[in-house]
Design an enzyme around this catalytic site. Structure first.
Site, PDB file in Angstrom:
ATOM      1  CD1 TRP A  95      -2.664   1.629   0.478  1.00 20.70           C
ATOM      2  CD2 TRP A  95      -2.056   1.826   2.627  1.00 20.70           C
ATOM      3  NE1 TRP A  95      -3.390   2.655   1.031  1.00 20.70           N
ATOM      4  CE2 TRP A  95      -3.042   2.797   2.345  1.00 20.70           C
ATOM      5  CE3 TRP A  95      -1.533   1.754   3.913  1.00 20.70           C
ATOM      6  CZ2 TRP A  95      -3.499   3.696   3.306  1.00 20.70           C
ATOM      7  CZ3 TRP A  95      -1.994   2.628   4.872  1.00 20.70           C
ATOM      8  CH2 TRP A  95      -2.960   3.595   4.566  1.00 20.70           C
ATOM      9  CG  ASP A 144      -1.634  -2.436   7.833  1.00 20.54           C
ATOM     10  OD1 ASP A 144      -2.690  -2.424   8.493  1.00 20.54           O
ATOM     11  OD2 ASP A 144      -1.374  -1.582   6.958  1.00 20.54           O
ATOM     12  CE  LYS A 201     -10.406  -0.794   2.433  1.00 19.08           C
ATOM     13  NZ  LYS A 201      -9.564   0.126   3.225  1.00 19.08           N
TER      14      LYS A 201
END
Length: 424
Positions: free
Chosen positions: A154, A235, A271
């Site tokens: 990311w 993460d 999310k």
């Protein structure tokens, strides 16, 4: 005399005050920042008048009509919260109840480390905030350390550790030819890193590739970390959203814990609960004992204090209400599986549509990858053609947000991809 007055007025009008002259140069050297590549895709999509346009760049869930979703468990939690609680500041460390529920989700409902109070944890501004506070913690207490980041990752990961002034190195992860994991190179890079290095790992649904190690591969990664004495920082932005099962999506973390690692975790509820705009997450660090955990938590709070003082309350109330109530939690588990299953279904539909068109290429990687994103293998030039000729928008690295794929546009998307790749 009149002419002197006129001249004085003219000079005065043309000469700005000394303060104005000084202040005009304060920011004259500032250049416009480069546009965020992902947000730029959305801006271009919104500006396109075509009725056929498709946005598969956005990293947020959409239903099969392409609309944002608020989960029913969130609506019910909000109804319980409304009018019943005050809006006072949270402590620097955030909501104790939200943190407790987050830790159970990540480490396990009956984790011995939670019971023994070996985990230092604070509420964070989603996963981004968790990563940033940890990066600053790393810099302050391991000032000579570096962070190893996978290629690719990311994009904001690089920004976070850069702005925390932590030097970055990379390790190989993705294999472009197979569109899968470059496991041999990954292990080689882990072995070649200096003992006691920090590594950033994606717990599940790797962004942007959707490529995750298998359970056996995770075991080997953990074993290699153990030999080298590396520190794993996970993460975990997609727990539950990847497979539809939060326990399965936390498997890598549980393996590392079982192997005796001390770890860090960044959790996000953007999310998996659809709480994108609430910015709610958790940063945790597993320590050697309770005394160490108390010290580490106090320092995490001190780092947060000058950044944002204390975290927002509403998102934390939603999360703690859902996870702390058996009925609401069960409803959430049902709804997160619906979201994950829709994504998995769209992967299958896109692959099948491409194969029916007689594509000369293999598209098996679409269904082998997992999570919100598909790393399609499309070149920047092919992506440009999709945008210019078919009004399909995605980032130029070929990352497709599967959340933007619906039963109504999957055929059109497959036709367009086939058109730009059939001569490859």
């Amino acid at each position: 005399m009149a002419s002197r007055t006129a001249i004085f007025r003219t000079i005065t009008a043309r000469t700005p005050p000394s303060g104005a002259r000084a202040s005009s140069s304060w920011w004259g050297h500032v250049e416009p920042a480069a546009k965020d590549p992902i947000l730029g895709v959305t801006e271009a999509y919104l500006a396109d008048p075509s009725p056929d346009k498709v946005n598969v760049g956005v990293g947020a869930y959409r239903d099969d009509n392409g609309k944002p979703v608020v989960l029913e468990c969130v609506r019910q939690a909000e109804r319980r919260i409304a009018g019943n609680l005050n809006m006072e500041y949270l402590p620097m460390g955030g909501s104790v109840k939200m943190i407790d529920e987050s830790l159970k989700l990540a480490y396990g409902e009956n984790s011995e480390f939670i019971k023994d109070k070996k985990i230092a944890a604070v509420q964070s501004l989603s996963g981004t905030g968790a990563c940033r506070v940890f990066a600053d913690f790393q810099k302050r207490f391991r000032p000579d350390s570096e962070i190893y980041i996978p290629v690719p990752t990311w994009a904001n990961h690089h920004n976070i550790w850069r702005d925390a002034h932590v030097p970055q190195k990379t390790f190989r992860y993705y294999h472009p030819e197979s569109k899968g994991l470059d496991f041999a190179s990954l292990i080689e890079d882990i072995k070649n890193a200096p003992n006691g290095s920090f590594f950033l790992l994606h717990a599940c649904a790797h962004n942007p590739t959707g490529v995750d190690p298998s359970e056996e591969q995770w075991k080997e990664i953990s074993s290699t970390f153990k030999v080298k004495g590396h520190f794993p920082f996970f993460d975990m932005a997609y727990q539950g959203f990847a497979s539809g099962d939060p326990e399965r999506d936390a498997k890598a973390i549980r393996l590392f814990i079982e192997d005796g690692h001390l770890i860090g975790i960044a959790q996000s509820f953007a999310k998996n609960m659809g709480l994108y705009g609430q910015r709610v997450g958790c940063l945790s660090v597993l320590c050697e004992d309770e005394k160490q955990a108390i010290a580490v938590k106090s320092q995490l709070q001190q780092l947060a204090r000058p950044m944002y003082s204390n975290p927002p309350v509403h998102g934390a109330l939603i999360v703690s209400t859902i996870l702390g109530d058996p009925d609401l939690k069960n409803l959430w588990l049902e709804e997160v599986k619906v979201m994950a299953d829709r994504i998995i279904g769209m992967r299958t539909a896109l692959q099948e549509n491409l194969e029916k068109l007689g594509s000369p290429l293999s598209w098996e990687h679409i269904t082998k990858q997992i999570g919100m994103f598909c790393y399609s293998g499309l070149t920047p030039e092919q992506v440009d053609r999709l945008t210019n000729e078919f009004h399909i928008y995605m980032t130029r690295n070929g990352r497709i947000s599967m959340a933007g794929v619906t039963t109504k546009n999957v055929g059109y998307l497959a036709d367009a991809i086939h058109d730009v790749t059939k001569s490859s």
